[in-house]
Each structure stands twice: as C-alpha cells, then as structure tokens.
Design a protein around this motif. Structure first.
Motif, short mmCIF file in Angstrom:
data_model
loop_
_atom_site.label_atom_id
_atom_site.label_comp_id
_atom_site.label_asym_id
_atom_site.label_seq_id
_atom_site.Cartn_x
_atom_site.Cartn_y
_atom_site.Cartn_z
N ALA A 83 9.10 9.57 -1.98
CA ALA A 83 8.49 8.70 -0.98
C ALA A 83 7.09 9.13 -0.56
O ALA A 83 6.23 8.29 -0.27
N TYR A 84 6.85 10.44 -0.50
CA TYR A 84 5.65 10.90 0.20
C TYR A 84 4.52 11.36 -0.72
O TYR A 84 3.49 11.82 -0.24
N HIS A 85 4.67 11.22 -2.03
CA HIS A 85 3.60 11.69 -2.91
C HIS A 85 2.25 11.02 -2.63
O HIS A 85 1.21 11.69 -2.64
N TYR A 121 2.29 22.06 -9.07
CA TYR A 121 1.46 21.58 -7.98
C TYR A 121 2.20 20.77 -6.93
O TYR A 121 1.98 20.95 -5.74
N ASP A 122 3.04 19.82 -7.32
CA ASP A 122 3.52 18.88 -6.32
C ASP A 122 4.99 18.51 -6.43
O ASP A 122 5.47 17.72 -5.65
N ALA A 123 5.72 19.06 -7.40
CA ALA A 123 7.15 18.83 -7.45
C ALA A 123 7.84 19.74 -6.42
O ALA A 123 7.25 20.69 -5.91
N THR A 124 9.09 19.42 -6.13
CA THR A 124 9.84 20.16 -5.12
C THR A 124 11.13 20.70 -5.73
O THR A 124 11.45 20.43 -6.89
N ASP A 128 0.83 -1.20 0.00
CA ASP A 128 0.00 0.00 0.00
C ASP A 128 0.87 1.26 0.00
O ASP A 128 2.10 1.19 -0.17
N ASP A 129 0.24 2.42 0.22
CA ASP A 129 0.97 3.68 0.21
C ASP A 129 2.06 3.72 1.27
O ASP A 129 3.13 4.30 1.07
#
Length: 407
Positions: free
Chosen positions: A87-89, A158-161, A42-43
C-alpha cells in the motif's frame, strides 16, 4: 504483460505481489480487483485500495480464528500483511508520511498474528545492534521445529520488507527444510520508517550481529548458515560475506559487485565529467540543478533517486546521494569472500549486467545462474517466476551444504 494498473509506477508496485501467489501471499483476482478500485486514481487512492483489501482479509482472519479455523486464519493474516506492505510504496520519502507508518503498523500486526497461529508459534525477536535493536524472526522449518538444521538468513535491499522476503524467498526455503531468519537492517523497514536509521555500506557489521543472534539458538547448525540477499541485497550479502566468515554460502540475487559503478554510469549519462564522478560533492550547483530537473520530470526516476534514495541513505541532495552510492563497491574487499557464492542474473535486469564480475574475481567459488525471458524469469529478481529462481537456488544450496561436499 499489459498494465493491470493505469499508472506505470502503480503497476510496478501493484504487480510485485504476483510473485507471492505460489507461496500464499496474494491471489490474482484480488490484485486485479485492487487495480480496478484504483482506476485512474492517485497515490492516495492506490494506498486506500490496498489498505481496504488488507482490512477485509484481517476481518475474515479474525472470524476464522474465532471459529477455530486456524489454517485459514494464518493464511489470511499473512496475506493481509503483504497487501499492507504494497500500500505505501508510492508514499516513500522524507518526512515520513503518517499513512505509511499506519500501514506498516497494520502490516506488522497482521504478520505477527499469522505467525503466532499454529503448533509452533513464531514470535518476533530483537537483535542487539550498536545502540539499538533490529527486528527479527527465526522461523523453523515445518516438521523440524526441534531439529538442528541449516539456516538461511535473508536480507532485503532498498524498499522490500520482512513480509515481502517471507513470501518471495522464505516460504520456499521452509518447505525445503531450511530454518529461516528474517530481519530489518539499517535503512530497511522498521529501522528506516520508525527509527530513522539510514542504510550503511558495511553490511558485514550488520550481519555479524545477526549471526551472533542466530548461533545462540539450539536448532541452528552453525556450520551451515547461508546469507541470501535480493535486489540491493545482491550487493549487501556478498559485502557481508567479505567480512563475516561464519557463512557457508552466500546468494546474490542479482549479483552486484559495484553499485558505485552503476551510479557513475548514471552520472556520466547526465553529462558529469570524470573529475566530478570521482568527487560528487564537487558537483556545481548548475549541474546539480540540471540533473534534478531531469529526475523530477521522470516519475520512476524521481521515486528511485529522491523519494527512496534520499530517504534510505539519509541525504538531502543529489551530490550527497552520488557520494553515498560511491561507497557501495566490493573493489578491494570482495576477494576476501571465502565461501561459495551463488549469483543470479536475469536477462532484462539492468542491475544484473555486472553479475559476471563475481566469476572473474572469485573464480570457481562462484555459481552463476542465468534466467531468461523464455522461462518467464527475465525481469528484476525473477519476480514473474520466483518458483524457478527458488528451485534452482535451493538445489544449489542443497549441493553446497550436503555432508562431505567441497563444492
């Protein structure tokens, strides 16, 4: 390409670092090993497997540093940062998952440790912004640490770092002789995760503070500053250029004139009538419930609209999300862009469908670069062939910024 990870969403997140391989941010065998470790998990298993991979590289980096192998240590720390970032997406969402914060802390520490190694150590800086500060890194081009050079400011979506942007874009630009500035704006990275500052549409206000910070550096040529945005940054960067006129060029990868138009199309696909699309907050409870039922039934859509969308925009329901997205358009202001615009459009990227609007509205200011499946670059942000994307974009920027150029 078949799935490396069993779960489709895990595969989307877990194969993102494939783009970083040419730039030292990953290796295929390591990604494949993580995929095997996750298996049918799972996640939480996805998160654990990537954290273990990052921890392993950090341990090796520390050993290399202790033995005086600085090049290896730098490479390993930076790569570990990319693995922690991956890891945390799946854990995205509000309230913030403590595991995300822990992973982000590891990511930042590894990134900072890597950049600190070398003849010209790079240290993190802070950009004053309203009542807070934005994290930033000014990275000089190797061999030009004390030379006045053009600068590319990179902005995420949106979600890249910062780590993702470093490997996807900055390494190639640094090799080409560009100084690079990476930062988190509202709704991104540290600003979202730790400061809980949501995204905002007026990106020109954000970039104005960033440019003020950049021009204070003696190694920056203030006449040759480029702003480059990828993913949602393909809208935010030209939005910034509409109000910040110290830019010599702007890159939109992919070009998105109106995020609002995409949101309206999605609302129409859900059956919302035009009057509700014009005023999303008027959506009936019945319609909102029907849309949320459809969204919750689709893991990818649930992640994009709820886990990511609600959190990044600081909203709590689908009405508020559609209303927030309605503010992200260049209609009425895009024509204020005065610098050259380099727009990309990948063949299969739905976000690139409106890229041609830039040429329609801005004429010969625009260079449209198309990327195809045949080139292995047909997907979102050309992630399966970033070397091609970077080469073409940097070639065009070289032309635009060449002394005496009027292109």
């Amino acid at each position: 390409m078949g799935l490396l990870f069993h779960d489709h969403l895990h595969d989307e997140f877990g194969t993102w670092p494939l783009a970083y391989i040419p730039y030292g941010g990953a290796d295929f065998g390591e990604i494949a090993a993580v995929a095997r470790r996750v298996g049918d998990g799972d996640d939480g298993d996805f998160h654990t497997a990537w954290i273990e991979a990052g921890d392993r590289l950090v341990t090796e980096a520390e050993s290399c540093a202790a033995a005086g192998h600085d090049n290896s240590a730098r490479e390993l720390f930076l790569r570990a940062s990319a693995y922690y970032a991956t890891a945390y997406h799946p854990l995205y969402g509000s309230p913030v998952d403590p595991r995300l914060l822990t992973a982000f802390g590891k990511q930042r520490a590894a990134f900072d440790a890597g950049l600190a190694i070398g003849d010209t150590p790079v240290t993190p800086s802070r950009i004053p912004f309203e009542d807070t500060t934005l994290p930033a890194y000014l990275i000089p081009a190797p061999g030009h640490e004390n030379s006045v050079r053009p600068l590319i400011v990179f902005t995420n979506g949106y979600d890249a770092t910062i780590t993702d942007m470093y490997f996807a874009s900055a390494v190639a630009a640094l090799r080409r002789g560009y100084h690079c500035l990476l930062f988190d704006g509202p709704g991104q990275g540290e600003m979202l995760y730790e400061q809980n500052v949501p995204l905002r549409p007026d990106w020109e206000v954000v970039v104005r503070a960033v440019i003020d910070h950049a021009v204070a550096s003696p190694i920056i040529d203030p006449e040759r500053i480029v702003l480059s945005g990828w993913s949602l940054g393909g809208h935010l960067a030209p939005r910034a250029a509409s109000g910040e006129h110290r830019l010599a060029a702007v890159v939109a990868d992919p070009g998105q004139w109106s995020v609002a138009a995409g949101a309206r199309a999605l609302g129409a696909a859900f059956g919302l009538p035009p009057e509700v699309l014009d005023d999303p907050l008027s959506m009936s409870a019945q319609d909102a419930e029907a849309i949320m039922s459809a969204v919750q039934a689709d893991p990818a859509l649930r992640w994009k609209l709820v886990s990511r969308g609600f959190w990044v925009h600081g909203v709590s329901d689908i009405r508020e999300l559609f209303a927030a997205l309605d503010e992200y358009t260049l209609d009425g202001i895009g024509e204020r862009i005065s610098c050259p615009v380099v727009v990309t459009a990948a063949e299969n990227d739905p976000l690139a469908r409106g890229a041609g609007v830039f040429g329609d509205r801005l004429g010969d200011k625009v260079t449209l670069l198309r990327f195809t499946d045949a080139e292995g670059a047909g997907e979102h942000c050309e992630m399966t062939n970033r070397t091609l994307l970077n080469r073409r974009v940097l070639d065009r920027l070289d032309e635009i910024l060449a002394p005496g150029s009027h292109t």
